[in-house]
Design an enzyme around this catalytic site. Structure first.
Site, PDB file in Angstrom:
ATOM      1  N   THR A  95       0.859  -1.179   0.000  1.00  0.00           N
ATOM      2  CA  THR A  95       0.000   0.000   0.000  1.00  0.00           C
ATOM      3  C   THR A  95       0.892   1.224   0.000  1.00  0.00           C
ATOM      4  OG1 THR A  95      -1.741  -1.158   1.188  1.00  0.00           O
ATOM      5  CG2 THR A  95      -1.829   1.233   1.211  1.00  0.00           C
ATOM      6  N   LYS A 171      -7.716   0.817  -2.832  1.00  0.00           N
ATOM      7  CA  LYS A 171      -7.246   0.326  -1.532  1.00  0.00           C
ATOM      8  C   LYS A 171      -7.308   1.432  -0.474  1.00  0.00           C
ATOM      9  CE  LYS A 171      -5.373  -1.847   1.837  1.00  0.00           C
ATOM     10  NZ  LYS A 171      -4.058  -2.339   2.118  1.00  0.00           N
ATOM     11  N   LYS A 240      -0.687   6.285   8.332  1.00  0.00           N
ATOM     12  CA  LYS A 240       0.028   6.272   7.044  1.00  0.00           C
ATOM     13  C   LYS A 240      -0.960   6.185   5.887  1.00  0.00           C
ATOM     14  CE  LYS A 240       1.266   2.924   4.575  1.00  0.00           C
ATOM     15  NZ  LYS A 240       1.692   1.677   3.941  1.00  0.00           N
TER      16      LYS A 240
END
Lengths: 292, 292, 292, 292
Positions: A95, A171, A240
């Site tokens: 990711t 995502k 994050k």
């Protein structure tokens, strides 16, 4: 298929093991610290001493922590850009940010290689059970070439086009929705506790009857029980991902006030020592904010 | 049971009809405009000419639009406070504020009556099918007395204590979570559309695989298809409920940054002419904000 | 003093001209497009054909649009890193990010050079009049060496330590406070217009009596008169600075909910075509949001 | 002029004393607890035993804590509505809500009386020095009648029309802008402290050079020195005023994201024990949120 695999953290190791066991794939695995690679030898993996050595087969998967790790592995000395043969495919399961995805796509194309972004939904236990949901995007031919791998690691594969950044956006938006649930539950539970309602009771009504969703039920239970350890997914990793979602939104001039609130809540949680708790500790942050 | 029923809007009419049909309850129904009351005559209702006339049986249900309507019916001239016999029970199904719930409880108690808050989750079609979820709170004896009624109108009854404001808080928090989903989906879809991902594709992944929740699937489809009419639940009513949730939070000094964002998003939507669309039009507001 | 000057946009040209006129400094000026450099020849500037040519004197000032421009000039081919002699000083007047400031400091140090961050408050007209406020940070000896230059371009020089990122943080926080005023005034004016109060009247009370501040008076007047062109400082540059402030906050885990709101408001304004208006057009965005 | 004065808290006492001393006004003063009224006897006030007794002169000023206090004094038993003679004028100096202002206007009109809203900017020391800024609105004739009083208590009088709610809106927006400065400074100082910049240094630059405003300088100093006691204006009263601003915005469908952030920050501060500190303790809240 013969492939390289770079990045053997919790997720990477579980995915690699899944590919080795009973799927007939041959893996050359590399990790910065050698331990996790050696641990896979017994399962049939060949241990690669360098990133370059993992690139030999022409298809290499990466599962790395963040943009910086991906940058080091691809652009760094002895990195994938030089080591992957022409026509080779780099499949990144990490990711990362959409800007990094575009940069990788451009660089690999420039080197006569191909880049497929294939981030996954699910935690290590799902990875080990090959139950991940995989969202892939990249040049059609490259996606087709690696399809058997992607189907092997997950229970479901979605291909969302040829632009790798699109898979990343999916995502990031998925994780944004999950962490929105955590904040929403945190705020609701704070108000309910202050109003004399048991969180468990609310949870039964809302998780079960209203939403009928395992995400509400599972995370709701963690927040109701104030059980934030061990972390299934660390709060600082949640920050994050929200940061990356906001960066993607910023590139497109998309206001995302919920994501902004989440970034601030998560930053406050990290600043107050909750970074290594499960990201559902947003519920703890909401409680503290309310004087509970 | 013989009961009065005051307030025959879409929800009220559907609930009253459900009580009449096949449950053996006898209803004296009252509505400010007489039409909806007459419409229930065929189903067996007795039409009450005044609020007071609906109070005769000693148990009366209200399903009203807001605090002001509830105030008028209870405290106004010829209102319930004077008309309900001692020992009588007022069951309010309305979604009102927690402060109003406490005021009602106090006033009814002062008049030798009892007050039960029993807000419901569900729309008119669920009400007609007696599939509502009912959340009740009030003096234990009063709740027991009206339990058959509450079980008759819903598929599930939750009793969350003796403080009526607690039932209201549960309802407001439930709606807060739903409208949070609308805003979250709106933001995510805006980013995805700007990133070249089809909302339908994202929806399949997230609604189906990730959340597995009808709320995500149904509202997600409305936002993906930009179909905000006819309104299942009007956006301005969503604003009303968020306003009440924030008022409850304010009473308890509970910060709710998500609820605050929602209030502002909903206000902007109303100010720009979306008040009578379905509350999922938060997705339309998010799109416009992003220049889509 | 003999110095190089790179970057001759509106601000850069005005500052360079101020240094040339009546201060006895000699400038070798460089700009990507040659026109602005030639325009300074009459004022006594020597025109440098390359970045490297501007570096000869050992002290070079840059006034560039953003991180990317600064990166190109310093790290690019023929860039400052190679061209500036050992012991040379790079003084960046640009408003860049704190991370970039740290990266520049490290790179220059590595090349035996020194880096001073010296962002400025003020617009081109203040620059032309040598009325800027300069906030500098860097190695003490380097700051002393360039002090005459910094004093020449502004009416006031503040030295805030040896860490260049600190000077950047001061500049970003200052701009954050100014843009907070714009949002605050925009929201207040929207409410007041909706309440039948003339913005001009409010402005007289608040700008004059309450705050007694030219920033409130000047920007307040622009918003009251809905006069957002010509742009003194473009809204999209305001977004850039808020983005940098949030990035600095993110590095330090500092929640900044006001900055988050500003980023979303500014993104929405840019997405809806206001990017080239003056940043006080946040007032226009607030009005539109309110249906005005 | 002969007038009544109801409400002798810190502000009320100071204003009443100002009217008595050297202005030739005669005051009949009333306070719920008798002490503050007696304290004014020496200054020449007549002590009224009831609200009604203070209404005799036909002009009465109120300076009360909130909507509830104003409601009790006007609508309560023995209240102003019955006691003020026809043609009498009620001048409310209190910071109440716009809805309450409209309700008072309607009720007084209905009773053949007149209502003027005249909220003030300034603290007790400014009140004692007759240096308040007064913002008045109400029927033109009534405003003219009480003008000598309003001019006597302040250094400046602004009349903003005939709708009392407009004067309230101005006051609420003014306080909204001040508390926005507190939040902005709090966030900036948190980032700067985390970045190694002394708040005092930033303050000199920003308060002095950039804003040139006593509000930035005075509050900035309090936050820089973390000196939040004694409270000049209690944080919980700041929350009250932001709440009223949001209520006014809600009536007009005006989104105010800054005000929403402020409400949440202030609620969190109150929930964590800062309600009786000066409202500049928003700076303390911002620091804690950042782990400082």
């Amino acid at each position: 298929m013969k492939v390289g695999f770079v990045g053997l953290g919790g997720m990477g190791s579980a995915i690699a093991r899944g590919l080795l066991e009973g799927r007939g794939h041959e893996l050359a695995v590399y990790n910065r610290s050698r331990g996790p690679a050696e641990a896979l030898r017994a399962a049939g993996a060949e241990v690669a001493g360098t990133v370059a050595a993992a690139c030999g087969a022409g298809v290499v998967l990466t599962m790395l922590a963040d943009d910086a790790a991906e940058e080091a592995v691809v652009f760094g000395e002895g990195g994938m850009l030089g080591a992957l043969p022409p026509g080779g495919v780099h499949v990144s399961l990490s990711t990362i940010g959409t800007a990094m995805a575009r940069r990788l796509a451009e660089a690999h194309t420039g080197a006569g290689q191909q880049y497929v972004a294939a981030p996954v939904f699910g935690r290590p236990d799902a990875a080990a059970a090959r139950r991940l949901v995989v969202v892939a995007a990249g040049p059609a031919a490259a996606v087709e070439r690696v399809r058997p791998l992607l189907e092997a690691i997950g229970r479901k594969l979605y291909v969302v086009g040829q632009d790798p950044a699109a898979a990343i956006a999916v995502k990031l938006c998925g994780n944004f929705l999950i962490v929105s649930v955590l904040e929403g539950l945190g705020e609701a539970f704070a108000l309910l506790r202050r109003s004399g309602v048991l969180p468990e009771q609310f949870l039964e009504i809302v998780g079960g009857d209203l939403f009928q969703s395992p995400i509400y039920q599972n995370y709701g239970r963690m927040i109701a029980e104030q059980r934030y350890e061990p972390a299934g997914f660390k709060l600082r990793l949640g920050l994050k991902d929200v940061r990356l979602a906001l960066a993607a939104a910023d590139e497109r001039d998309v206001p995302m006030p919920f994501a902004s609130v989440l970034a601030d809540s998560l930053r406050a949680a990290v600043a107050n020592g909750m970074g290594d708790l499960d990201w559902s500790a947003l519920g703890k942050a909401a409680a503290q904010r309310s004087g509970l």
